[in-house]
Scaffold this motif. Structure first.
Motif, PDB file in Angstrom:
ATOM      1  N   GLY A 116      25.748  39.876  44.799  1.00  0.00           N
ATOM      2  CA  GLY A 116      25.178  38.909  45.739  1.00  0.00           C
ATOM      3  C   GLY A 116      25.566  39.227  47.175  1.00  0.00           C
ATOM      4  O   GLY A 116      25.707  40.385  47.549  1.00  0.00           O
ATOM      5  N   GLY A 117      25.757  38.197  47.953  1.00  0.00           N
ATOM      6  CA  GLY A 117      26.132  38.367  49.354  1.00  0.00           C
ATOM      7  C   GLY A 117      27.550  38.886  49.494  1.00  0.00           C
ATOM      8  O   GLY A 117      28.428  38.555  48.693  1.00  0.00           O
ATOM      9  N   TRP A 118      27.791  39.690  50.521  1.00  0.00           N
ATOM     10  CA  TRP A 118      29.105  40.305  50.676  1.00  0.00           C
ATOM     11  C   TRP A 118      30.203  39.270  50.893  1.00  0.00           C
ATOM     12  O   TRP A 118      31.330  39.455  50.433  1.00  0.00           O
ATOM     13  CB  TRP A 118      29.098  41.357  51.785  1.00  0.00           C
ATOM     14  CG  TRP A 118      29.043  40.831  53.191  1.00  0.00           C
ATOM     15  CD1 TRP A 118      27.931  40.554  53.914  1.00  0.00           C
ATOM     16  CD2 TRP A 118      30.156  40.528  54.037  1.00  0.00           C
ATOM     17  NE1 TRP A 118      28.279  40.089  55.160  1.00  0.00           N
ATOM     18  CE2 TRP A 118      29.639  40.069  55.268  1.00  0.00           C
ATOM     19  CE3 TRP A 118      31.535  40.596  53.890  1.00  0.00           C
ATOM     20  CZ2 TRP A 118      30.448  39.680  56.336  1.00  0.00           C
ATOM     21  CZ3 TRP A 118      32.348  40.216  54.955  1.00  0.00           C
ATOM     22  CH2 TRP A 118      31.801  39.768  56.158  1.00  0.00           C
ATOM     23  N   MET A 119      29.887  38.159  51.541  1.00  0.00           N
ATOM     24  CA  MET A 119      30.898  37.127  51.740  1.00  0.00           C
ATOM     25  C   MET A 119      31.259  36.451  50.416  1.00  0.00           C
ATOM     26  O   MET A 119      32.408  36.064  50.199  1.00  0.00           O
ATOM     27  CB  MET A 119      30.440  36.115  52.780  1.00  0.00           C
ATOM     28  CG  MET A 119      30.499  36.684  54.193  1.00  0.00           C
ATOM     29  SD  MET A 119      30.208  35.452  55.452  1.00  0.00           S
ATOM     30  CE  MET A 119      28.492  35.753  55.791  1.00  0.00           C
ATOM     31  N   ASP A 120      30.288  36.345  49.507  1.00  0.00           N
ATOM     32  CA  ASP A 120      30.566  35.808  48.177  1.00  0.00           C
ATOM     33  C   ASP A 120      31.490  36.750  47.395  1.00  0.00           C
ATOM     34  O   ASP A 120      32.402  36.303  46.698  1.00  0.00           O
ATOM     35  CB  ASP A 120      29.278  35.587  47.389  1.00  0.00           C
ATOM     36  CG  ASP A 120      28.380  34.535  48.025  1.00  0.00           C
ATOM     37  OD1 ASP A 120      28.906  33.585  48.620  1.00  0.00           O
ATOM     38  OD2 ASP A 120      27.148  34.681  47.916  1.00  0.00           O
ATOM     39  N   VAL A 121      31.239  38.044  47.516  1.00  0.00           N
ATOM     40  CA  VAL A 121      32.081  39.032  46.839  1.00  0.00           C
ATOM     41  C   VAL A 121      33.494  38.976  47.404  1.00  0.00           C
ATOM     42  O   VAL A 121      34.483  38.992  46.656  1.00  0.00           O
ATOM     43  CB  VAL A 121      31.485  40.453  46.954  1.00  0.00           C
ATOM     44  CG1 VAL A 121      32.445  41.501  46.411  1.00  0.00           C
ATOM     45  CG2 VAL A 121      30.141  40.528  46.242  1.00  0.00           C
ATOM     46  N   GLU A 122      33.615  38.888  48.709  1.00  0.00           N
ATOM     47  CA  GLU A 122      34.930  38.787  49.357  1.00  0.00           C
ATOM     48  C   GLU A 122      35.676  37.560  48.841  1.00  0.00           C
ATOM     49  O   GLU A 122      36.859  37.628  48.511  1.00  0.00           O
ATOM     50  CB  GLU A 122      34.766  38.712  50.878  1.00  0.00           C
ATOM     51  CG  GLU A 122      36.062  38.592  51.646  1.00  0.00           C
ATOM     52  CD  GLU A 122      36.890  39.859  51.680  1.00  0.00           C
ATOM     53  OE1 GLU A 122      38.116  39.743  51.830  1.00  0.00           O
ATOM     54  OE2 GLU A 122      36.327  40.961  51.572  1.00  0.00           O
ATOM     55  N   TYR A 123      34.983  36.444  48.747  1.00  0.00           N
ATOM     56  CA  TYR A 123      35.585  35.211  48.239  1.00  0.00           C
ATOM     57  C   TYR A 123      36.069  35.407  46.799  1.00  0.00           C
ATOM     58  O   TYR A 123      37.193  35.024  46.450  1.00  0.00           O
ATOM     59  CB  TYR A 123      34.575  34.063  48.310  1.00  0.00           C
ATOM     60  CG  TYR A 123      35.078  32.779  47.700  1.00  0.00           C
ATOM     61  CD1 TYR A 123      35.966  31.966  48.397  1.00  0.00           C
ATOM     62  CD2 TYR A 123      34.674  32.402  46.427  1.00  0.00           C
ATOM     63  CE1 TYR A 123      36.444  30.797  47.831  1.00  0.00           C
ATOM     64  CE2 TYR A 123      35.151  31.228  45.849  1.00  0.00           C
ATOM     65  CZ  TYR A 123      36.029  30.432  46.555  1.00  0.00           C
ATOM     66  OH  TYR A 123      36.512  29.282  45.980  1.00  0.00           O
ATOM     67  N   GLN A 124      35.234  36.012  45.962  1.00  0.00           N
ATOM     68  CA  GLN A 124      35.610  36.245  44.565  1.00  0.00           C
ATOM     69  C   GLN A 124      36.828  37.144  44.464  1.00  0.00           C
ATOM     70  O   GLN A 124      37.707  36.927  43.631  1.00  0.00           O
ATOM     71  CB  GLN A 124      34.432  36.833  43.777  1.00  0.00           C
ATOM     72  CG  GLN A 124      33.297  35.881  43.558  1.00  0.00           C
ATOM     73  CD  GLN A 124      33.701  34.671  42.739  1.00  0.00           C
ATOM     74  OE1 GLN A 124      34.451  34.775  41.784  1.00  0.00           O
ATOM     75  NE2 GLN A 124      33.213  33.520  43.113  1.00  0.00           N
ATOM     76  N   LEU A 125      36.896  38.171  45.302  1.00  0.00           N
ATOM     77  CA  LEU A 125      38.055  39.062  45.291  1.00  0.00           C
ATOM     78  C   LEU A 125      39.313  38.308  45.678  1.00  0.00           C
ATOM     79  O   LEU A 125      40.375  38.525  45.089  1.00  0.00           O
ATOM     80  CB  LEU A 125      37.837  40.240  46.245  1.00  0.00           C
ATOM     81  CG  LEU A 125      36.905  41.328  45.755  1.00  0.00           C
ATOM     82  CD1 LEU A 125      36.707  42.363  46.840  1.00  0.00           C
ATOM     83  CD2 LEU A 125      37.455  41.982  44.503  1.00  0.00           C
ATOM     84  N   ASN A 126      39.212  37.436  46.667  1.00  0.00           N
ATOM     85  CA  ASN A 126      40.374  36.645  47.059  1.00  0.00           C
ATOM     86  C   ASN A 126      40.803  35.723  45.938  1.00  0.00           C
ATOM     87  O   ASN A 126      42.004  35.509  45.729  1.00  0.00           O
ATOM     88  CB  ASN A 126      40.077  35.838  48.328  1.00  0.00           C
ATOM     89  CG  ASN A 126      40.031  36.733  49.549  1.00  0.00           C
ATOM     90  OD1 ASN A 126      40.684  37.775  49.609  1.00  0.00           O
ATOM     91  ND2 ASN A 126      39.238  36.350  50.529  1.00  0.00           N
ATOM     92  N   MET A 127      39.850  35.184  45.177  1.00  0.00           N
ATOM     93  CA  MET A 127      40.182  34.325  44.042  1.00  0.00           C
ATOM     94  C   MET A 127      40.864  35.119  42.941  1.00  0.00           C
ATOM     95  O   MET A 127      41.796  34.633  42.302  1.00  0.00           O
ATOM     96  CB  MET A 127      38.929  33.636  43.490  1.00  0.00           C
ATOM     97  CG  MET A 127      38.300  32.647  44.454  1.00  0.00           C
ATOM     98  SD  MET A 127      39.444  31.361  45.010  1.00  0.00           S
ATOM     99  CE  MET A 127      39.723  30.497  43.475  1.00  0.00           C
ATOM    100  N   VAL A 128      40.439  36.349  42.720  1.00  0.00           N
ATOM    101  CA  VAL A 128      41.063  37.219  41.713  1.00  0.00           C
ATOM    102  C   VAL A 128      42.503  37.467  42.084  1.00  0.00           C
ATOM    103  O   VAL A 128      43.410  37.426  41.256  1.00  0.00           O
ATOM    104  CB  VAL A 128      40.280  38.556  41.567  1.00  0.00           C
ATOM    105  CG1 VAL A 128      41.086  39.572  40.794  1.00  0.00           C
ATOM    106  CG2 VAL A 128      38.938  38.305  40.918  1.00  0.00           C
ATOM    107  N   LYS A 129      42.781  37.728  43.367  1.00  0.00           N
ATOM    108  CA  LYS A 129      44.136  38.042  43.811  1.00  0.00           C
ATOM    109  C   LYS A 129      45.047  36.817  43.701  1.00  0.00           C
ATOM    110  O   LYS A 129      46.235  36.956  43.492  1.00  0.00           O
ATOM    111  CB  LYS A 129      44.105  38.567  45.242  1.00  0.00           C
ATOM    112  CG  LYS A 129      43.470  39.939  45.320  1.00  0.00           C
ATOM    113  CD  LYS A 129      43.353  40.420  46.726  1.00  0.00           C
ATOM    114  CE  LYS A 129      42.615  41.765  46.733  1.00  0.00           C
ATOM    115  NZ  LYS A 129      42.268  42.199  48.036  1.00  0.00           N
ATOM    116  N   VAL A 130      44.488  35.632  43.855  1.00  0.00           N
ATOM    117  CA  VAL A 130      45.276  34.414  43.780  1.00  0.00           C
ATOM    118  C   VAL A 130      45.608  34.073  42.335  1.00  0.00           C
ATOM    119  O   VAL A 130      46.693  33.601  42.024  1.00  0.00           O
ATOM    120  CB  VAL A 130      44.528  33.244  44.461  1.00  0.00           C
ATOM    121  CG1 VAL A 130      45.204  31.913  44.182  1.00  0.00           C
ATOM    122  CG2 VAL A 130      44.403  33.487  45.947  1.00  0.00           C
ATOM    123  N   SER A 131      44.647  34.292  41.432  1.00  0.00           N
ATOM    124  CA  SER A 131      44.859  33.883  40.035  1.00  0.00           C
ATOM    125  C   SER A 131      45.701  34.852  39.252  1.00  0.00           C
ATOM    126  O   SER A 131      46.117  35.842  39.643  1.00  0.00           O
ATOM    127  CB  SER A 131      43.516  33.688  39.343  1.00  0.00           C
ATOM    128  OG  SER A 131      42.708  34.818  39.438  1.00  0.00           O
TER     129      SER A 131
END
Length: 96
Positions: A81-96
């Motif tokens: 999808g959108g690059w900002m959505d991917v960035e958000y998902q990556l940040n969520m992966v790093k947090v979890s």
């Protein structure tokens, strides 16, 4: 190992299919830029990239087109999808 686990382990490739100018204005950290109009001539390059491949753009439209093109060529990739959505998902992966 699923996609999130692979990214958590530092594996995989994010490919932004927007124009070079759009990419310069902002992109996912660590992503590479292969504009949509070059995808069909760079299939061999996509096949050499570390999986999982996640494609992104501004809204998901161009990355959706690129995903279909590449999957038809046997490339294992998904539309992020959108690059900002991917960035958000990556940040969520790093947090979890």
């Amino acid at each position: 190992m699923n996609t999130n686990e692979r990214f958590r382990a530092g594996k995989g490739t994010i490919v932004d299919v927007r124009s070079a100018d759009e990419f310069r204005m902002g992109h996912v950290r660590g992503s590479i830029n292969i504009p949509l109009q070059e995808v069909s001539t760079r299939v061999a390059e996509f096949k050499k990239l570390e999986a999982p491949l996640v494609l992104c753009c501004a809204s998901g439209n161009r990355s959706g087109i690129a995903t279909i093109m590449l999957q038809r060529e046997g490339v294992n990739c998904t539309n992020g999808g959108g690059w900002m959505d991917v960035e958000y998902q990556l940040n969520m992966v790093k947090v979890s």
